[in-house]
Design a protein around this motif. Structure first.
Motif, PDB file in Angstrom:
ATOM      1  N   HIS A   1      32.103  91.299  27.674  1.00 53.38           N
ATOM      2  CA  HIS A   1      31.503  90.525  28.772  1.00 53.38           C
ATOM      3  C   HIS A   1      30.187  91.123  29.251  1.00 53.38           C
ATOM      4  N   GLY A   2      29.207  90.267  29.475  1.00 52.81           N
ATOM      5  CA  GLY A   2      27.950  90.725  30.051  1.00 52.81           C
ATOM      6  C   GLY A   2      27.265  89.592  30.817  1.00 52.81           C
ATOM      7  N   TYR A   3      26.216  89.942  31.562  1.00 53.93           N
ATOM      8  CA  TYR A   3      25.449  88.944  32.328  1.00 53.93           C
ATOM      9  C   TYR A   3      24.037  88.852  31.763  1.00 53.93           C
ATOM     10  N   TRP A   4      23.497  87.633  31.752  1.00 52.80           N
ATOM     11  CA  TRP A   4      22.179  87.358  31.186  1.00 52.80           C
ATOM     12  C   TRP A   4      21.309  86.673  32.218  1.00 52.80           C
ATOM     13  N   ARG A   5      19.983  86.811  32.002  1.00 53.27           N
ATOM     14  CA  ARG A   5      19.029  86.023  32.793  1.00 53.27           C
ATOM     15  C   ARG A   5      17.955  85.520  31.860  1.00 53.27           C
ATOM     16  N   GLY A   6      17.204  84.540  32.302  1.00 52.06           N
ATOM     17  CA  GLY A   6      16.132  84.019  31.466  1.00 52.06           C
ATOM     18  C   GLY A   6      15.683  82.689  32.020  1.00 52.06           C
ATOM     19  N   GLU A   7      14.890  82.010  31.219  1.00 52.52           N
ATOM     20  CA  GLU A   7      14.399  80.706  31.655  1.00 52.52           C
ATOM     21  C   GLU A   7      15.333  79.654  31.071  1.00 52.52           C
ATOM     22  N   GLN A   8      15.954  78.923  31.956  1.00 56.94           N
ATOM     23  CA  GLN A   8      16.964  77.973  31.504  1.00 56.94           C
ATOM     24  C   GLN A   8      16.289  76.744  30.905  1.00 56.94           C
ATOM     25  N   ARG A   9      16.704  76.338  29.702  1.00 54.15           N
ATOM     26  CA  ARG A   9      16.061  75.147  29.142  1.00 54.15           C
ATOM     27  C   ARG A   9      17.048  74.030  28.821  1.00 54.15           C
ATOM     28  N   GLN A  10      18.307  74.243  29.128  1.00 54.71           N
ATOM     29  CA  GLN A  10      19.288  73.159  28.955  1.00 54.71           C
ATOM     30  C   GLN A  10      20.096  73.006  30.236  1.00 54.71           C
ATOM     31  N   GLY A  11      20.973  72.012  30.234  1.00 55.23           N
ATOM     32  CA  GLY A  11      21.708  71.667  31.450  1.00 55.23           C
ATOM     33  C   GLY A  11      22.613  72.786  31.957  1.00 55.23           C
ATOM     34  N   PRO A  12      23.189  72.584  33.162  1.00 57.88           N
ATOM     35  CA  PRO A  12      23.983  73.646  33.791  1.00 57.88           C
ATOM     36  C   PRO A  12      25.449  73.677  33.338  1.00 57.88           C
ATOM     37  N   GLU A  13      25.800  72.928  32.281  1.00 57.50           N
ATOM     38  CA  GLU A  13      27.216  72.848  31.905  1.00 57.50           C
ATOM     39  C   GLU A  13      27.767  74.217  31.519  1.00 57.50           C
ATOM     40  N   THR A  14      29.049  74.399  31.794  1.00 58.08           N
ATOM     41  CA  THR A  14      29.775  75.560  31.263  1.00 58.08           C
ATOM     42  C   THR A  14      29.872  75.362  29.748  1.00 58.08           C
TER      43      THR A  14
ATOM     44  N   SER B   1      22.374  84.003  37.422  1.00 52.70           N
ATOM     45  CA  SER B   1      22.654  84.694  36.156  1.00 52.70           C
ATOM     46  C   SER B   1      23.607  83.835  35.316  1.00 52.70           C
ATOM     47  N   PHE B   2      23.780  84.248  34.075  1.00 53.09           N
ATOM     48  CA  PHE B   2      24.653  83.545  33.138  1.00 53.09           C
ATOM     49  C   PHE B   2      25.708  84.540  32.677  1.00 53.09           C
TER      50      PHE B   2
ATOM     51  N   PRO C   1      16.476  84.852  26.489  1.00 59.36           N
ATOM     52  CA  PRO C   1      17.496  85.421  27.381  1.00 59.36           C
ATOM     53  C   PRO C   1      17.497  86.954  27.354  1.00 59.36           C
ATOM     54  N   ARG C   2      17.717  87.564  28.528  1.00 59.53           N
ATOM     55  CA  ARG C   2      17.758  89.035  28.631  1.00 59.53           C
ATOM     56  C   ARG C   2      19.135  89.457  29.124  1.00 59.53           C
ATOM     57  N   LEU C   3      19.728  90.428  28.433  1.00 57.98           N
ATOM     58  CA  LEU C   3      20.997  90.983  28.907  1.00 57.98           C
ATOM     59  C   LEU C   3      20.672  91.896  30.088  1.00 57.98           C
ATOM     60  N   VAL C   4      21.289  91.645  31.253  1.00 54.03           N
ATOM     61  CA  VAL C   4      20.889  92.397  32.444  1.00 54.03           C
ATOM     62  C   VAL C   4      22.025  93.269  32.991  1.00 54.03           C
ATOM     63  N   SER C   5      23.073  93.442  32.211  1.00 55.81           N
ATOM     64  CA  SER C   5      24.188  94.284  32.694  1.00 55.81           C
ATOM     65  C   SER C   5      24.687  95.131  31.536  1.00 55.81           C
ATOM     66  N   ASP C   6      25.565  96.068  31.866  1.00 56.93           N
ATOM     67  CA  ASP C   6      26.305  96.767  30.817  1.00 56.93           C
ATOM     68  C   ASP C   6      27.236  95.752  30.155  1.00 56.93           C
ATOM     69  N   VAL C   7      27.653  96.070  28.948  1.00 56.78           N
ATOM     70  CA  VAL C   7      28.664  95.227  28.304  1.00 56.78           C
ATOM     71  C   VAL C   7      30.014  95.901  28.520  1.00 56.78           C
ATOM     72  N   ARG C   8      30.954  95.117  29.033  1.00 53.20           N
ATOM     73  CA  ARG C   8      32.291  95.660  29.312  1.00 53.20           C
ATOM     74  C   ARG C   8      33.329  95.004  28.416  1.00 53.20           C
ATOM     75  N   ALA C   9      34.344  95.775  28.051  1.00 49.56           N
ATOM     76  CA  ALA C   9      35.479  95.186  27.332  1.00 49.56           C
ATOM     77  C   ALA C   9      36.640  95.077  28.308  1.00 49.56           C
TER      78      ALA C   9
END
Ligand SMILES: Cc1cc2nc3c(=O)[nH]c(=O)nc-3n(C[C@H](O)[C@H](O)[C@H](O)COP(=O)(O)OP(=O)(O)OC[C@H]3O[C@@H](n4cnc5c(N)ncnc54)[C@H](O)[C@@H]3O)c2cc1C
Length: 476
Positions: free
Chosen positions: A182-195, A214-215, A256-264
């Motif tokens: 699991h991780g969190y991302w940020r960036g410029e969104q270019r598609q809809g907000p759907e899960t 964030s994503f 997209p940029r990974l902005v967190s640690d990756v956790r298992a």
């Protein structure tokens, strides 16, 4: 009080201030119990489980926090883009007017805990509980609170400490081992907000936009994959990035940029062997965990808390109904886990593109559960003439049910076609009605027979339900 301070005694001690612990504590306080909740982290604290299903709304209403949740600035979740069976993206929409939520779990959990405190729950936070010990009067919970070792005495104990389970209760695995990266991302969104949900050869993926922009993105894998590649928990990032690149989830973003640690995180499903006893209950993930595929873990955790509160209230106030309370809670959990595991296995089986890979083979149901067809619709002109009675497999059994704020045994209709015995339908007790259907009657005669107990229209609706469930058989 033998040198103990007032806060060191309570009737019910709840360990854990996640959704399950706060909801249980709040309901018990409203039912008149003295409750002390112990939470080891200061809030808000991060937590996974950010997508809430629409089914949480009635629960939040019951807890009296729905308006506050509506005002909290979380995101509505109307639609998901699901790439599952064969790689084609298909939209999955919630029913009109029934949106789920994408929340910041830190804030969501803090809001529930604050509501519990307002209802009169004493909250010790941050306070870490160690393994509770049984005593002649109940329980003693060793605590680290305000930098000091102390002990809290309680008559009744609720373990709501999540997956770690502070009681160390035995868990039975319900799925093959699964790990979420699991991780969190940020960036410029270019598609809809759907899960987004997607299937890959050795993983499935989930991603959603969160209220802070964030994503949140997860890859669910077999822990063996990490072993195969000699990957330790500190070096997860390259594998996580590789999986996410393959998933298609990041296509929603430009750069997209990974902005967190990756956790298992462990995402294996399990259930506790004994979820309740006369002086102790396990709620939420301390009791069982379901496959995150359905995103309904929080809803289930709240459900265990709400039914658990009624069970505890019954044990404390009406010990003569203890057997019914224990049976109700135990069977409710067992059925819930079994139903969800069957649903998840069926859903994994729907993925075809990589169905022969071990990841999918180990999770998919071998054969779909047989569906018993609904009886054909009845022609209106046949109604006055054809005679019906309950099928021979339908029986009335004593079943524990929630009646007001307590659990009591009630007569309920049981049949192999019903997932569980049904005591009430549309607020009407079924037993006194169906007891009268042992002789062959036409449907209008049946509704007339019930006329003293239910309005004619409601009687017809109940008969329609009995017929559609296949519980009526025609008398030749
Ligand atoms: C990878 C993954 C993804 C998921 N995604 C979703 C999703 O999208 N939607 C969804 O609905 N659910 C999801 N879930 C499930 C969801 O996270 C849980 O169902 C939910 O958090 C359970 O709530 P809880 O209150 O039982 O436990 P928790 O939320 O874990 O809360 C337990 C609390 O107890 C406290 N605690 C623990 N030990 C002690 C101690 N010794 N002393 C004091 N306090 C203690 C902890 O600090 C914590 O605050 C997911 C789960 C996983 C593993």
């Amino acid at each position: 009080m033998s040198g103990l301070e007032a806060w060191q005694h309570t009737e019910v001690c709840v360990i854990g201030g996640g959704p399950a612990g706060s909801a249980l504590a709040l309901r018990l306080a409203r039912l008149g119990h003295e409750v002390c909740l112990v939470e080891r982290h200061a809030f808000p604290r991060p937590q996974v489980g950010e997508a809430l299903t629409p089914g949480v709304w009635p629960q939040l209403e019951l807890l009296g926090v729905a308006d506050e949740v509506r005002r909290a600035g979380f995101l509505p979740a109307h639609e998901a883009l699901v790439r599952w069976e064969d790689g084609t993206a298909r939209p999955l929409r919630e029913r009109a007017g029934a949106a789920g939520l994408l929340v910041d779990r830190g804030r969501f959990d803090a809001l529930l805990l604050a509501a519990a405190a307002s209802a009169g729950v004493r909250v010790l936070q941050p306070a870490s509980a160690r393994r509770p010990e049984r005593t002649a009067e109940g329980w003693e919970v060793p605590l680290l609170y305000m930098g000091r070792e102390s002990r809290l005495r309680a008559r009744f104990l609720a373990d709501a400490s999540g997956r770690s389970g502070c009681l160390g209760a035995r868990k039975v695995p319900v799925s093959v081992p699964t790990l979420a990266l699991h991780g969190y991302w940020r960036g410029e969104q270019r598609q809809g907000p759907e899960t987004r949900v997607a299937a890959g050869p050795d993983a499935w993926y989930w991603g959603a936009h969160l209220p802070d922009g964030s994503f949140s993105a997860m890859a669910f894998v077999d822990p063996g994959l990490l072993r195969e590649r000699s990957i330790g928990r500190r070096t997860l990032e390259p594998l996580y990035r590789e999986l996410l690149e393959d998933s298609g989830l990041l296509e929603a973003w430009t750069a997209p940029r990974l902005v967190s640690d990756v956790r298992a995180r462990d995402a294996t499903c399990y259930r506790s062997e004994v979820p309740i006893s006369e002086d102790c209950i396990l709620v939420g993930e301390a009791s069982f965990s379901i496959d995150p595929l359905s995103s309904s873990g929080v809803q289930k955790a709240l459900q265990t808390a709400l039914s658990g509160a009624v069970a505890v209230h019954t044990l404390r106030v009406r010990p003569d109904h203890a057997a019914a309370a224990l049976r109700f809670y135990t069977e409710d959990q067992r059925d819930s886990v079994t139903r969800h595991a069957a649903w998840a296995a069926g859903y994994y089986a729907e993925h075809r593109a990589h169905g022969d890979r071990p990841f999918w083979k180990h999770r998919a149901a071998p054969t779909p559960a047989p569906v018993r067809p609904e009886p054909p619709p009845l022609a209106g002109d046949a109604l006055p003439h054809r005679r019906w009675r309950l099928t021979s497999e339908a029986v009335l059994v004593d079943t524990p049910c929630i009646v007001g704020d307590f659990i009591e045994l009630r007569r309920a209709l049981s049949h192999p076609r019903l997932a569980r015995p049904v005591a009430w339908l549309d607020g009407v007790e079924l037993a006194p009605l169906v007891e009268r259907l042992d002789k062959g009657l036409t449907l209008p005669q049946m509704a007339d027979t019930w006329a003293r107990q239910v309005p004619w229209r409601q009687g017809v609706a109940i008969l329609g339900w009995l017929y559609r469930q296949g519980l009526l058989s025609e008398v030749p």
